[in-house]
Design a protein around this motif. Structure first.
Motif, PDB file in Angstrom:
ATOM      1  N   TYR A   1       7.053  12.051  18.650  1.00 16.62           N
ATOM      2  CA  TYR A   1       5.815  12.210  17.843  1.00 16.62           C
ATOM      3  C   TYR A   1       5.464  10.919  17.004  1.00 16.62           C
ATOM      4  CZ  TYR A   1       2.362  14.643  14.596  1.00 16.62           C
ATOM      5  OH  TYR A   1       1.520  14.811  13.820  1.00 16.62           O
ATOM      6  N   GLN A   2       6.350  10.609  16.238  1.00 18.24           N
ATOM      7  CA  GLN A   2       6.319   9.820  15.277  1.00 18.24           C
ATOM      8  C   GLN A   2       5.900   8.174  15.892  1.00 18.24           C
ATOM      9  OE1 GLN A   2       9.615  10.027  12.541  1.00 18.24           O
ATOM     10  NE2 GLN A   2       8.424  11.462  11.549  1.00 18.24           N
ATOM     11  N   TYR A   3       6.649   8.026  16.875  1.00 17.09           N
ATOM     12  CA  TYR A   3       6.550   6.803  17.760  1.00 17.09           C
ATOM     13  C   TYR A   3       5.032   6.751  18.362  1.00 17.09           C
ATOM     14  CZ  TYR A   3       6.821   3.941  22.026  1.00 17.09           C
ATOM     15  OH  TYR A   3       6.403   3.070  22.972  1.00 17.09           O
ATOM     16  N   THR A   4       4.751   7.917  18.730  1.00 19.80           N
ATOM     17  CA  THR A   4       3.347   7.870  19.287  1.00 19.80           C
ATOM     18  C   THR A   4       2.161   7.424  18.470  1.00 19.80           C
ATOM     19  OG1 THR A   4       4.117   9.432  21.257  1.00 19.80           O
ATOM     20  CG2 THR A   4       1.870   9.098  20.900  1.00 19.80           C
ATOM     21  N   LEU A   5       2.285   8.088  17.270  1.00 19.51           N
ATOM     22  CA  LEU A   5       1.373   7.612  16.378  1.00 19.51           C
ATOM     23  C   LEU A   5       1.434   6.444  15.755  1.00 19.51           C
ATOM     24  CD1 LEU A   5       1.810  10.821  13.852  1.00 19.51           C
ATOM     25  CD2 LEU A   5      -0.217  10.511  15.397  1.00 19.51           C
ATOM     26  N   GLU A   6       2.714   5.709  15.829  1.00 15.34           N
ATOM     27  CA  GLU A   6       2.847   4.216  15.481  1.00 15.34           C
ATOM     28  C   GLU A   6       2.192   3.353  16.462  1.00 15.34           C
ATOM     29  OE1 GLU A   6       7.019   3.640  15.154  1.00 15.34           O
ATOM     30  OE2 GLU A   6       7.168   5.116  13.247  1.00 15.34           O
ATOM     31  N   VAL A   7       2.382   3.802  17.763  1.00 10.98           N
ATOM     32  CA  VAL A   7       1.727   3.121  19.014  1.00 10.98           C
ATOM     33  C   VAL A   7       0.242   3.202  18.747  1.00 10.98           C
ATOM     34  CG1 VAL A   7       1.360   2.971  21.564  1.00 10.98           C
ATOM     35  CG2 VAL A   7       3.779   3.067  20.487  1.00 10.98           C
ATOM     36  N   LEU A   8      -0.446   4.249  18.395  1.00 12.58           N
ATOM     37  CA  LEU A   8      -1.754   4.536  18.515  1.00 12.58           C
ATOM     38  C   LEU A   8      -2.331   3.700  17.490  1.00 12.58           C
ATOM     39  CD1 LEU A   8      -2.105   8.310  19.400  1.00 12.58           C
ATOM     40  CD2 LEU A   8      -2.547   6.340  20.900  1.00 12.58           C
ATOM     41  N   ALA A   9      -1.567   3.646  16.176  1.00 13.16           N
ATOM     42  CA  ALA A   9      -1.966   2.810  15.052  1.00 13.16           C
ATOM     43  C   ALA A   9      -2.088   1.415  15.302  1.00 13.16           C
ATOM     44  CB  ALA A   9      -0.933   3.043  13.682  1.00 13.16           C
ATOM     45  N   GLU A  10      -1.129   0.750  16.119  1.00 11.21           N
ATOM     46  CA  GLU A  10      -1.131  -0.455  16.686  1.00 11.21           C
ATOM     47  C   GLU A  10      -2.341  -0.719  17.245  1.00 11.21           C
ATOM     48  OE1 GLU A  10       2.773  -1.325  18.341  1.00 11.21           O
ATOM     49  OE2 GLU A  10       3.563  -0.832  16.353  1.00 11.21           O
ATOM     50  N   LEU A  11      -2.565   0.232  18.010  1.00 13.70           N
ATOM     51  CA  LEU A  11      -4.011  -0.041  19.055  1.00 13.70           C
ATOM     52  C   LEU A  11      -5.262   0.730  18.480  1.00 13.70           C
ATOM     53  CD1 LEU A  11      -2.109   1.222  22.426  1.00 13.70           C
ATOM     54  CD2 LEU A  11      -2.435  -1.048  21.466  1.00 13.70           C
ATOM     55  N   LYS A  12      -5.209   0.730  17.105  1.00 16.11           N
ATOM     56  CA  LYS A  12      -6.516   1.484  16.609  1.00 16.11           C
ATOM     57  C   LYS A  12      -7.722   1.008  17.032  1.00 16.11           C
ATOM     58  CE  LYS A  12      -6.248  -1.611  12.424  1.00 16.11           C
ATOM     59  NZ  LYS A  12      -6.311  -1.490  10.958  1.00 16.11           N
ATOM     60  N   ASP A  13      -7.943  -0.357  17.433  1.00 15.59           N
ATOM     61  CA  ASP A  13      -9.167  -0.696  17.847  1.00 15.59           C
ATOM     62  C   ASP A  13      -9.701  -0.360  19.074  1.00 15.59           C
ATOM     63  OD1 ASP A  13      -9.392  -2.186  15.656  1.00 15.59           O
ATOM     64  OD2 ASP A  13      -8.538  -3.990  16.333  1.00 15.59           O
ATOM     65  N   GLN A  14      -8.448   0.352  19.810  1.00 14.79           N
ATOM     66  CA  GLN A  14      -8.878   0.772  21.256  1.00 14.79           C
ATOM     67  C   GLN A  14      -8.707   2.472  21.492  1.00 14.79           C
ATOM     68  OE1 GLN A  14      -6.023  -0.968  24.258  1.00 14.79           O
ATOM     69  NE2 GLN A  14      -5.662  -2.485  22.628  1.00 14.79           N
ATOM     70  N   ILE A  15      -8.392   2.918  20.255  1.00 12.56           N
ATOM     71  CA  ILE A  15      -8.542   4.357  19.893  1.00 12.56           C
ATOM     72  C   ILE A  15      -9.459   5.181  19.237  1.00 12.56           C
ATOM     73  CG2 ILE A  15      -6.763   6.331  19.481  1.00 12.56           C
ATOM     74  CD1 ILE A  15      -5.818   4.734  21.649  1.00 12.56           C
ATOM     75  N   LYS A  16      -9.905   6.214  19.461  1.00 16.14           N
ATOM     76  CA  LYS A  16     -10.900   6.927  18.673  1.00 16.14           C
ATOM     77  C   LYS A  16     -10.559   8.412  18.815  1.00 16.14           C
ATOM     78  CE  LYS A  16     -14.410   7.372  22.218  1.00 16.14           C
ATOM     79  NZ  LYS A  16     -15.997   7.189  22.710  1.00 16.14           N
ATOM     80  N   ASN A  17     -11.126   9.045  17.641  1.00 18.00           N
ATOM     81  CA  ASN A  17     -11.139  10.555  17.857  1.00 18.00           C
ATOM     82  C   ASN A  17      -9.552  10.987  17.866  1.00 18.00           C
ATOM     83  OD1 ASN A  17     -13.777  10.663  17.407  1.00 18.00           O
ATOM     84  ND2 ASN A  17     -14.230  10.826  19.957  1.00 18.00           N
ATOM     85  N   LEU A  18      -8.735  10.465  16.862  1.00 16.77           N
ATOM     86  CA  LEU A  18      -7.341  10.875  17.064  1.00 16.77           C
ATOM     87  C   LEU A  18      -7.214  12.087  15.957  1.00 16.77           C
ATOM     88  CD1 LEU A  18      -4.138  10.411  17.431  1.00 16.77           C
ATOM     89  CD2 LEU A  18      -4.305   8.752  15.547  1.00 16.77           C
ATOM     90  N   LYS A  19      -6.633  13.178  16.559  1.00 15.43           N
ATOM     91  CA  LYS A  19      -6.274  14.418  15.734  1.00 15.43           C
ATOM     92  C   LYS A  19      -4.772  14.456  16.073  1.00 15.43           C
ATOM     93  CE  LYS A  19     -10.792  16.245  16.675  1.00 15.43           C
ATOM     94  NZ  LYS A  19     -11.738  17.308  17.049  1.00 15.43           N
ATOM     95  N   TYR A  20      -4.170  15.188  14.911  1.00 14.03           N
ATOM     96  CA  TYR A  20      -2.603  15.345  14.933  1.00 14.03           C
ATOM     97  C   TYR A  20      -2.103  16.221  14.266  1.00 14.03           C
ATOM     98  CZ  TYR A  20      -2.452  11.631  11.232  1.00 14.03           C
ATOM     99  OH  TYR A  20      -2.843  11.011  10.260  1.00 14.03           O
ATOM    100  N   THR A  21      -1.196  16.894  14.524  1.00 14.64           N
ATOM    101  CA  THR A  21      -0.599  17.972  13.647  1.00 14.64           C
ATOM    102  C   THR A  21       1.160  17.904  13.937  1.00 14.64           C
ATOM    103  OG1 THR A  21      -0.278  20.163  12.863  1.00 14.64           O
ATOM    104  CG2 THR A  21      -1.034  19.790  15.145  1.00 14.64           C
ATOM    105  N   ALA A  22       1.919  18.090  12.990  1.00 15.46           N
ATOM    106  CA  ALA A  22       3.147  18.106  13.261  1.00 15.46           C
ATOM    107  C   ALA A  22       3.666  19.307  13.218  1.00 15.46           C
ATOM    108  CB  ALA A  22       4.061  17.462  11.916  1.00 15.46           C
ATOM    109  N   ASP A  23       2.706  20.444  13.049  1.00 17.54           N
ATOM    110  CA  ASP A  23       3.264  22.045  13.314  1.00 17.54           C
ATOM    111  C   ASP A  23       1.938  22.667  13.958  1.00 17.54           C
ATOM    112  OD1 ASP A  23       4.056  24.477  13.051  1.00 17.54           O
ATOM    113  OD2 ASP A  23       4.281  24.557  11.062  1.00 17.54           O
ATOM    114  N   LEU A  24       1.855  22.691  15.186  1.00 17.92           N
ATOM    115  CA  LEU A  24       0.651  22.949  15.889  1.00 17.92           C
ATOM    116  C   LEU A  24       0.260  24.521  15.827  1.00 17.92           C
ATOM    117  CD1 LEU A  24      -1.498  22.667  18.062  1.00 17.92           C
ATOM    118  CD2 LEU A  24       0.197  23.269  19.958  1.00 17.92           C
ATOM    119  N   TYR A  25       1.325  25.354  15.552  1.00 22.82           N
ATOM    120  CA  TYR A  25       0.949  26.670  15.294  1.00 22.82           C
ATOM    121  C   TYR A  25       0.758  27.061  14.278  1.00 22.82           C
ATOM    122  CZ  TYR A  25       2.315  27.298  20.219  1.00 22.82           C
ATOM    123  OH  TYR A  25       2.439  27.319  21.574  1.00 22.82           O
TER     124      TYR A  25
END
Length: 222
Positions: A162-186
């Motif tokens: 999960y943390q790795y994916t958020l880091e990758v998306l942060a590095e690709l921030k110019d290519q990503i939009k509408n990011l939503k996330y939670t560490a405790d879905l329920y």
């Protein structure tokens, strides 16, 4: 290989809802899933690394107005989802036995409306980073086959992935939009995305008190 696995491989080889190498349909569905397989123009939802197909089948039950494809290389696992779909006579489900690396050989550009990655192998060792299903090379594959407004979803119990994916998306921030996330879905305002579907692994994690991590995003197309 045990007899049980051999029997499952034989079964999926005869299943109409499974397409795999050696099947005359394999490779011919690219760009034709809606017309040639499903016979409609409904949205196409892909689950990569679908395992037993529980999520693919679960979504198909809930959304008959959409088409669902579960993709995995493990034939014995696909047998479970394939069998469930056949027993329930679900016409909006297909399974593709293929390596995820070959998505672009099986789907045309902008053919897919939505991608789900549910509880993938986290590949925790550094040498396996490129094999993580949210690594940059896989994200590039997803971008190729997704429509411009397509959404990618990830559900995992693994904090590292999960943390790795958020880091990758942060590095690709110019290519990503509408990011939503939670560490405790329920226990979040995103729990509507659970849809009441629980895989075998998810039930186990929740019973053990492990929180489920979730994120979704879209690609920024120029």
């Amino acid at each position: 290989m045990g007899r049980s696995k051999l029997a499952k491989f034989a079964a999926i080889g005869e299943s109409e809802n499974v397409i795999e190498p050696g099947d005359e349909r394999y490779g011919l569905m690219k760009g034709q899933w809606r017309t040639s397989y499903f016979g409609n123009q409904h949205p196409l939802v892909l689950e990569v690394g679908c395992g037993r197909g529980e999520y693919t089948v679960g979504m198909a039950r809930l959304f008959p107005e959409k088409n669902f494809i579960g993709s995995d290389i493990k034939g014995a696992r696909l047998w479970k989802g394939s069998t469930m779909a056949e027993e329930e006579e679900l016409q909006n489900v297909a399974f593709l036995r293929s390596f995820i690396e070959k998505l672009d050989e099986n789907f045309a550009e902008e053919e897919v409306d939505e991608i789900w990655i549910t509880f993938p192998d986290p590949r925790p060792r550094d040498r396996d980073i490129k094999r993580r299903l949210t690594s940059p090379r896989f994200l590039e594959l997803y971008k190729q086959i997704l429509k411009a407004d397509g959404v990618v979803h990830l559900k995992t119990d693994n904090t590292g992935l999960y943390q790795y994916t958020l880091e990758v998306l942060a590095e690709l921030k110019d290519q990503i939009k509408n990011l939503k996330y939670t560490a405790d879905l329920y226990n979040s305002d995103l729990q509507e995305h659970t849809m009441g579907i629980y895989t075998t692994y998810e039930k186990r994690y929740l019973a053990e008190g492990v929180s489920i991590k979730y994120l979704q995003f879209q690609f920024q197309f120029k």
